[in-house]
Each structure stands twice: as C-alpha cells, then as structure tokens.
Design an enzyme around this catalytic site. Structure first.
Site, PDB file in Angstrom:
ATOM      1  N   SER A  57       0.836  -1.398   0.059  1.00 26.61           N
ATOM      2  CA  SER A  57       0.111  -0.173   0.167  1.00 26.61           C
ATOM      3  C   SER A  57       0.831   1.330  -0.087  1.00 26.61           C
ATOM      4  CB  SER A  57      -0.939  -0.101   1.214  1.00 26.61           C
ATOM      5  OG  SER A  57      -1.998  -0.928   1.133  1.00 26.61           O
ATOM      6  N   VAL A  58       2.069   1.248   0.437  1.00 23.90           N
ATOM      7  CA  VAL A  58       2.979   2.389   0.189  1.00 23.90           C
ATOM      8  C   VAL A  58       2.773   2.948  -1.386  1.00 23.90           C
ATOM      9  CG1 VAL A  58       5.424   3.055   0.175  1.00 23.90           C
ATOM     10  CG2 VAL A  58       4.583   1.833   1.965  1.00 23.90           C
TER      11      VAL A  58
END
Length: 261
Positions: free
Chosen positions: A17-18
């Site tokens: 999700s970064v």
C-alpha cells in the site's frame, strides 16, 4: 554474504500500500480525481474484477463512500482499484516510466537490481487492479523511495547519490558531486495536494503510529504479500518530513511480520 547484502539496492519486493502514493499522484495529475470530492469512491469490502473477488484489507468490513483523502487515510484497496481503472494501464505505465520505476536508478553501487513489472500487453483488468495498491510486481526500495522523493521535491525526479563531496587528504582539494535532475514528473500543485493528504494519513489514518510530537509528517503504511513458499509479510512505512518544505524522505521495510493494513 547475507549480512553485507544491501537490500535497498539489490533486493526487490512487492511494495504494497505504500505504492498507493504513486497511483493517487497520477490520478491527481491526470485530473480524474481530486483530494476531497465527496463520494468519489465506494468500498463494499471488496472489488469484483472479471469475476474475481479482490478484498480490501478491512474485509469483511468496508469503508463505504470516500474521497481520495479518506481512501488514503483508510488505505482502501477498492478505492485505488477504481482510480486505476479511470487512469488506465497505458497512462499508468507512462508515469511509472517517468518515475524511473522501469530502470535502475544509477546509484553509485554495484549490481543494482531492477524492477519486475508485467509487459503492458499482459496487463488486464485484474493486473491493473492489483497494481493499483502495490501487489503482483516488484521494485527495489531505492527505486520506490526515489520515485516518492520526487513528490517531496515539487515533482522533480532526482538521481540518488551517496557522496556529496570528496576531499583529498593530502591537498585539501574538494570535488563536489552535484545533484542530477532526471526529469519533471508531477506539477507542484499535485505534490502539495499529496503531501497534505499524506499528513492526514499520519495524523488521523493508518499511519498514526508514525506521529512525532512537534513535527508535521506525511506518510503511508504498506504491507507486502509474502514471496512464494513464505508466510512472512513485509511491512513498510514511508515518511516525508516536514510536510512543508520537506528535508527528509525515509522508507522503512520490516521483513517477516504479521499482516497489517
């Protein structure tokens, strides 16, 4: 050998999700979303893509209707999948290339690895959806932080450097290693919007554990799927500080942890 291996340069991993930072920035730059459009996205806990159910980390719960800001604060997978569908694979890949994600950064170390993305002709709806939230492709940490650093640098991608200057011990002569601008990827307006939203991720979202008293910090959490044959996840957190006039971009990856949204 393992102890001396520079994982930031030599190892690739699924960023998780970064990577939503990249997808969101492209959506803003292309004008297909904005920071606070009400009901811009909807999360029912999953997205059905070509008959395949792709869950949000919150499943069986859901995030409901969200703006882009709320979607990033919640680290919502369906919202970013919906955004990637609006953008389209060819446009995303144009930006991935501009961000330098398809080639080594040129950092001054030996044996720098490269990313592993699908060929564009092999990107279908499922690949596009999982790519939106950082799954099913790999990058090196140095590629990822170099790309994200461009957001802290008003949209300008820089070539990473290790040494600022070299001083001759005998003569005192100093050789300066000048910064190298690669290209402009994003507008300053998009970067300012991203930093503002990512500050809310840290102050009131999934990145709340990254708060530091007295500092305004922008950031994003992430969890990578384990490689084949492993049950260990890779948890990541990227921070940009301070939010106004950033000086530091830091990416931390912790290998072998339990899953976190």
């Amino acid at each position: 050998y393992g102890m001396w291996r520079n994982k930031a340069v030599l190892n690739t991993y699924e960023p998780g999700s970064v990577f939503k930072i990249i997808t969101a920035a492209v959506g803003l730059e292309e004008g297909v979303t904005d920071t606070d459009t009400p009901n811009d996205f909807y999360c029912s806990g999953y997205e059905l893509v070509n008959g395949v159910r792709i869950n949000c980390w919150k499943s069986p719960g859901s995030h409901g209707s969200q703006s882009l800001r709320k979607a990033l604060m919640n680290s919502c997978n369906p919202a970013l999948m919906q955004l990637a569908k609006r953008i389209g694979a060819s446009t995303l890949y144009k930006y991935f290339r501009a961000f330098g994600l398809f080639e080594p950064t040129g950092i001054s170390t030996s044996y720098e690895a490269n990313s592993n993305f699908w060929s564009i002709e092999n990107v279908g709806n499922i690949e596009l959806s999982t790519m939106a939230f950082g799954q099913r492709f790999t990058v090196t940490p140095i590629q990822l932080i170099t790309a994200i650093s461009s957001i802290a640098n008003n949209g300008v991608l820089m070539q990473p450097r290790i040494v600022k200057q070299v001083e001759n011990a005998d003569t005192g002569a100093i050789t300066t290693i000048d910064p190298v601008e690669v290209r402009t990827v994003l507008s300053k307006e998009t970067c300012d919007k991203m930093l503002d939203m990512l500050e809310d991720v840290v102050s009131d979202g999934t990145g709340y554990l990254g708060k530091v008293k007295g500092y305004n910090i922008s950031g994003k959490t992430g969890t990578s799927e384990p490689p084949p044959g492993s049950s260990a996840y890779v948890a990541s957190f990227v921070s940009i500080a301070p939010t106004e006039n950033p000086e530091i971009v830091l990416l931390v990856t912790l290998y072998g942890l339990a899953k976190y949204g």
